[in-house]
Structure formats: C-alpha cells, structure tokens
Design a protein around this motif. Structure first.
Motif, PDB file in Angstrom:
ATOM      1  N   THR A  16     -11.019 -19.806 -22.284  1.00  0.00           N
ATOM      2  CA  THR A  16     -12.362 -19.948 -22.822  1.00  0.00           C
ATOM      3  C   THR A  16     -12.337 -20.910 -24.003  1.00  0.00           C
ATOM      4  O   THR A  16     -11.346 -20.988 -24.727  1.00  0.00           O
ATOM      5  CB  THR A  16     -12.928 -18.590 -23.280  1.00  0.00           C
ATOM      6  N   PRO A  21     -14.668 -14.380 -25.916  1.00  0.00           N
ATOM      7  CA  PRO A  21     -15.393 -13.145 -25.609  1.00  0.00           C
ATOM      8  C   PRO A  21     -14.461 -11.941 -25.602  1.00  0.00           C
ATOM      9  O   PRO A  21     -13.254 -12.077 -25.383  1.00  0.00           O
ATOM     10  CB  PRO A  21     -15.967 -13.398 -24.216  1.00  0.00           C
ATOM     11  N   PHE A  66     -19.794 -13.286 -19.309  1.00  0.00           N
ATOM     12  CA  PHE A  66     -19.150 -12.924 -20.566  1.00  0.00           C
ATOM     13  C   PHE A  66     -19.945 -11.840 -21.242  1.00  0.00           C
ATOM     14  O   PHE A  66     -21.127 -11.752 -21.109  1.00  0.00           O
ATOM     15  CB  PHE A  66     -19.070 -14.136 -21.506  1.00  0.00           C
TER      16      PHE A  66
END
Length: 66
Positions: A16, A21, A66
């Motif tokens: 990511t 997240p 997410f």
C-alpha cells in the motif's frame, strides 16, 4: 501487485502507498464468481506489504477494500 500460481493456488503480493490501512479485505471467488458477501482479511505489515493465497480453478475477479 503480482501473482504466481502453483496448481489451483494463486498468491497475491502487494504494497500500500500512503497511509497504511489496519486491514485489507478481499472477496473470495466461488466458482469463478466475485460475490461481495464473502470477504477474507489480510493485515499489512508496518511497511504496508501484504500477501495472501486464493484457490481457484479458472480466471476470476477479486474485489479489494480498505
């Protein structure tokens, strides 16, 4: 993202960008169909890297959130 397959197992590896997240959810394909009622969860590490395996017989879509 990348993937590598061995028999019916497909490994999804990713990273990511930006804010990491707490968790990433992905759909589990059933008979090649992406059904949003079946989600599994993977937890990125402190660098945002994650990896998981799905077992499929034919090409299928996965949905991520997410």
């Amino acid at each position: 993202m990348g993937y590598a397959s061995e028999k019916n197992a497909v490994t999804i590896k990713g990273n990511t960008l930006g804010k990491i997240p707490e968790k990433l959810e992905y759909t589990v394909p059933v008979n090649g169909i992406c059904f949003t009622g079946f989600y599994e969860t993977v937890y990125p590490d402190s660098s945002g890297n994650f990896q998981f395996k799905v077992f499929i017989d034919n090409p299928a879509f996965l949905e991520f959130r997410f």
